[in-house]
Design a protein around this motif. Sequence first.
Motif, PDB file in Angstrom:
ATOM      1  N   HIS A   1       1.032  -1.257   0.169  1.00 51.24           N
ATOM      2  CA  HIS A   1       0.046  -0.071   0.043  1.00 51.24           C
ATOM      3  C   HIS A   1       0.807   1.275   0.067  1.00 51.24           C
ATOM      4  O   HIS A   1       0.475   2.505  -0.475  1.00 51.24           O
ATOM      5  CB  HIS A   1      -0.909   0.249   1.146  1.00 51.24           C
ATOM      6  CG  HIS A   1      -0.382  -0.069   2.332  1.00 51.24           C
ATOM      7  ND1 HIS A   1       0.390  -1.204   3.023  1.00 51.24           N
ATOM      8  CD2 HIS A   1      -0.151   1.147   3.432  1.00 51.24           C
ATOM      9  CE1 HIS A   1       0.729  -0.706   4.204  1.00 51.24           C
ATOM     10  NE2 HIS A   1       0.694   0.469   4.515  1.00 51.24           N
ATOM     11  N   LYS A   2       1.908   1.013   0.519  1.00 51.58           N
ATOM     12  CA  LYS A   2       2.966   2.366   0.609  1.00 51.58           C
ATOM     13  C   LYS A   2       3.452   2.727  -0.902  1.00 51.58           C
ATOM     14  O   LYS A   2       3.569   3.910  -1.205  1.00 51.58           O
ATOM     15  CB  LYS A   2       4.240   2.131   1.599  1.00 51.58           C
ATOM     16  CG  LYS A   2       3.774   1.907   3.008  1.00 51.58           C
ATOM     17  CD  LYS A   2       4.943   1.728   3.882  1.00 51.58           C
ATOM     18  CE  LYS A   2       4.655   1.762   5.532  1.00 51.58           C
ATOM     19  NZ  LYS A   2       5.766   1.698   6.303  1.00 51.58           N
ATOM     20  N   PHE A   3       3.721   1.718  -1.704  1.00 51.26           N
ATOM     21  CA  PHE A   3       3.928   1.964  -2.791  1.00 51.26           C
ATOM     22  C   PHE A   3       2.915   2.746  -3.644  1.00 51.26           C
ATOM     23  O   PHE A   3       3.188   3.969  -4.385  1.00 51.26           O
ATOM     24  CB  PHE A   3       4.417   0.761  -3.600  1.00 51.26           C
ATOM     25  CG  PHE A   3       4.573   0.822  -5.227  1.00 51.26           C
ATOM     26  CD1 PHE A   3       5.646   1.153  -5.730  1.00 51.26           C
ATOM     27  CD2 PHE A   3       3.604   0.811  -6.182  1.00 51.26           C
ATOM     28  CE1 PHE A   3       6.051   1.301  -7.284  1.00 51.26           C
ATOM     29  CE2 PHE A   3       3.752   0.765  -7.615  1.00 51.26           C
ATOM     30  CZ  PHE A   3       5.055   1.280  -7.965  1.00 51.26           C
ATOM     31  N   PHE A   4       1.847   2.262  -3.556  1.00 48.38           N
ATOM     32  CA  PHE A   4       0.681   2.960  -4.172  1.00 48.38           C
ATOM     33  C   PHE A   4       0.368   4.523  -3.689  1.00 48.38           C
ATOM     34  O   PHE A   4      -0.465   5.186  -4.156  1.00 48.38           O
ATOM     35  CB  PHE A   4      -0.615   1.993  -4.303  1.00 48.38           C
ATOM     36  CG  PHE A   4      -0.274   1.145  -5.521  1.00 48.38           C
ATOM     37  CD1 PHE A   4      -0.453   1.305  -6.785  1.00 48.38           C
ATOM     38  CD2 PHE A   4       0.207  -0.335  -4.844  1.00 48.38           C
ATOM     39  CE1 PHE A   4      -0.248   0.204  -7.889  1.00 48.38           C
ATOM     40  CE2 PHE A   4       0.383  -1.194  -5.944  1.00 48.38           C
ATOM     41  CZ  PHE A   4       0.182  -1.095  -7.462  1.00 48.38           C
TER      42      PHE A   4
ATOM     43  N   LEU B   1      -4.902  -4.254   2.004  1.00 45.39           N
ATOM     44  CA  LEU B   1      -6.239  -4.786   1.697  1.00 45.39           C
ATOM     45  C   LEU B   1      -7.198  -3.617   1.770  1.00 45.39           C
ATOM     46  O   LEU B   1      -8.171  -3.432   1.047  1.00 45.39           O
ATOM     47  CB  LEU B   1      -6.547  -5.843   2.202  1.00 45.39           C
ATOM     48  CG  LEU B   1      -7.791  -6.728   2.020  1.00 45.39           C
ATOM     49  CD1 LEU B   1      -7.785  -7.008   0.410  1.00 45.39           C
ATOM     50  CD2 LEU B   1      -8.063  -7.965   2.707  1.00 45.39           C
ATOM     51  N   ASP B   2      -7.333  -3.169   3.157  1.00 41.99           N
ATOM     52  CA  ASP B   2      -8.045  -1.949   3.410  1.00 41.99           C
ATOM     53  C   ASP B   2      -7.914  -0.921   2.496  1.00 41.99           C
ATOM     54  O   ASP B   2      -9.038  -0.302   2.082  1.00 41.99           O
ATOM     55  CB  ASP B   2      -7.913  -1.273   4.937  1.00 41.99           C
ATOM     56  CG  ASP B   2      -8.210  -2.411   5.905  1.00 41.99           C
ATOM     57  OD1 ASP B   2      -9.136  -3.495   5.591  1.00 41.99           O
ATOM     58  OD2 ASP B   2      -8.056  -2.558   7.015  1.00 41.99           O
TER      59      ASP B   2
ATOM     60  N   VAL C   1      -8.957  -6.755  -5.900  1.00 40.71           N
ATOM     61  CA  VAL C   1      -7.520  -7.435  -5.871  1.00 40.71           C
ATOM     62  C   VAL C   1      -7.559  -9.039  -6.010  1.00 40.71           C
ATOM     63  O   VAL C   1      -8.311  -9.790  -5.327  1.00 40.71           O
ATOM     64  CB  VAL C   1      -6.754  -6.980  -4.645  1.00 40.71           C
ATOM     65  CG1 VAL C   1      -5.517  -7.357  -4.579  1.00 40.71           C
ATOM     66  CG2 VAL C   1      -6.770  -5.521  -4.746  1.00 40.71           C
ATOM     67  N   VAL C   2      -6.712  -9.614  -6.516  1.00 40.25           N
ATOM     68  CA  VAL C   2      -6.326 -10.962  -6.714  1.00 40.25           C
ATOM     69  C   VAL C   2      -4.864 -11.323  -6.454  1.00 40.25           C
ATOM     70  O   VAL C   2      -4.257 -10.704  -7.041  1.00 40.25           O
ATOM     71  CB  VAL C   2      -6.997 -11.631  -7.779  1.00 40.25           C
ATOM     72  CG1 VAL C   2      -6.492 -11.226  -9.014  1.00 40.25           C
ATOM     73  CG2 VAL C   2      -6.864 -13.301  -7.649  1.00 40.25           C
TER      74      VAL C   2
ATOM     75  N   CYS D   1      -3.780 -14.293   1.222  1.00 44.77           N
ATOM     76  CA  CYS D   1      -4.037 -13.194   2.036  1.00 44.77           C
ATOM     77  C   CYS D   1      -5.476 -13.265   2.670  1.00 44.77           C
ATOM     78  O   CYS D   1      -6.411 -13.652   1.756  1.00 44.77           O
ATOM     79  CB  CYS D   1      -3.866 -11.853   1.191  1.00 44.77           C
ATOM     80  SG  CYS D   1      -5.198 -10.507   2.047  1.00 44.77           S
ATOM     81  N   GLN D   2      -5.752 -13.196   3.562  1.00 43.45           N
ATOM     82  CA  GLN D   2      -7.202 -13.147   4.365  1.00 43.45           C
ATOM     83  C   GLN D   2      -7.924 -12.005   4.026  1.00 43.45           C
ATOM     84  O   GLN D   2      -7.529 -10.901   4.137  1.00 43.45           O
ATOM     85  CB  GLN D   2      -6.927 -13.142   5.800  1.00 43.45           C
ATOM     86  CG  GLN D   2      -6.347 -14.851   6.271  1.00 43.45           C
ATOM     87  CD  GLN D   2      -6.497 -14.987   7.830  1.00 43.45           C
ATOM     88  OE1 GLN D   2      -6.922 -13.957   8.571  1.00 43.45           O
ATOM     89  NE2 GLN D   2      -6.320 -16.001   8.270  1.00 43.45           N
ATOM     90  N   GLY D   3      -9.206 -12.131   3.259  1.00 39.15           N
ATOM     91  CA  GLY D   3      -9.919 -11.175   2.907  1.00 39.15           C
ATOM     92  C   GLY D   3     -10.054 -10.921   1.339  1.00 39.15           C
ATOM     93  O   GLY D   3     -10.734 -10.233   0.883  1.00 39.15           O
ATOM     94  N   GLU D   4      -9.284 -11.561   0.479  1.00 41.80           N
ATOM     95  CA  GLU D   4      -8.917 -11.418  -1.060  1.00 41.80           C
ATOM     96  C   GLU D   4      -9.000 -12.839  -1.439  1.00 41.80           C
ATOM     97  O   GLU D   4      -8.193 -13.961  -0.789  1.00 41.80           O
ATOM     98  CB  GLU D   4      -8.094 -10.527  -1.436  1.00 41.80           C
ATOM     99  CG  GLU D   4      -8.878  -9.172  -1.734  1.00 41.80           C
ATOM    100  CD  GLU D   4      -9.774  -9.061  -2.818  1.00 41.80           C
ATOM    101  OE1 GLU D   4     -10.142 -10.530  -3.137  1.00 41.80           O
ATOM    102  OE2 GLU D   4     -10.389  -8.112  -2.965  1.00 41.80           O
TER     103      GLU D   4
END
Length: 324
Positions: A100-103, A128-129, A138-139, A145-148
């Motif tokens: 997430h930091k990259f994006f 993920l959040d 996202v896949v 990953c839990q949640g996707e």
Amino acid sequence: MASINEVARKAGVSASTVSRVLNYPDLVKPVTREVVFSAIAQLDYSPTSKRNRRNNIISLAVSDIRIPLVGKIILEIEEELKETPYDLLIFNMNTKKEIHKFFRKKLGYKKKFDGLIVFSADLDRESLDFFQSLDIPVVLLQNRCQGEKSISTNNYQGAFDAVNFLIGRDYNNIAFIGWQPEDDHLIDRFHGYKNAIEKSGLPFHEHCTAFSFLSTKGGYLATKELFNSCRPDAIFYASDSLAFGGYQYFREKGITVPGDIGIVGFDDLEMASVFALTTMDQFVRVKARMAVSYLIDRLSGKLTKPLEEEIWISPKLVIRGSTR
């Protein structure tokens, strides 16, 4: 459904600040961005303009473009997208952690793609959040990953089957060559190798293992190091690219394959058939099809929520001419 004003109240900022975070993040202080994104995630806020926007772009984010399998992944995803209105955009993140930091540093990118395939990188809860707050499905490929939804290789089983094949061909001193020992994929392949050795009743020799970086040169150096302490009759290379480096070493030393030594790789890269390398096929085409299909179902509304599902695919042995 939450409004932008509710997000602003939750974050303790103005509605215009929320708008700037979403549209011009570089103009907002990092601390403020974090607070706003947290409020967006908690309230499940999704702007109408964003939900209706479509760029017809699927993005592939890779942890390192130099990973040998990346080229094959790109080709297969592009092949799957040919029959859809979507094009492919590739990001080389140079990191496996906290993507997430990259994006967030390059948040303008969020306007360029509709769905995201993450290859061989970790997607933690915060990441993920972040993507869910932007309404970007996202896949994951080659990780979980839990949640996707995630689609991974059963690395343990693939390595176990590869070594069992060598044992079945009457090899009894089988060495192992891999890359960085701390890598999760490598750890699973090493355990598969070691357990196959031990379950067969053959002795496991620590000195018959070697590690280097994941490349052809790394395979050459690791093979050279291995032969300083071990004289195997077969080698299981945890990646085809490492095996290609092994071939280079064998040519220099006059060692013939499979006459003097048998080898099995992992990945079934394009050059594996040129080397007549017996290897493990990871079903990259199948994974690409599943990933693209899932994102299109999410974007079309066929699936309205993330499908929390882990899929493990066991590799298939492809027998060529590198063993007796």
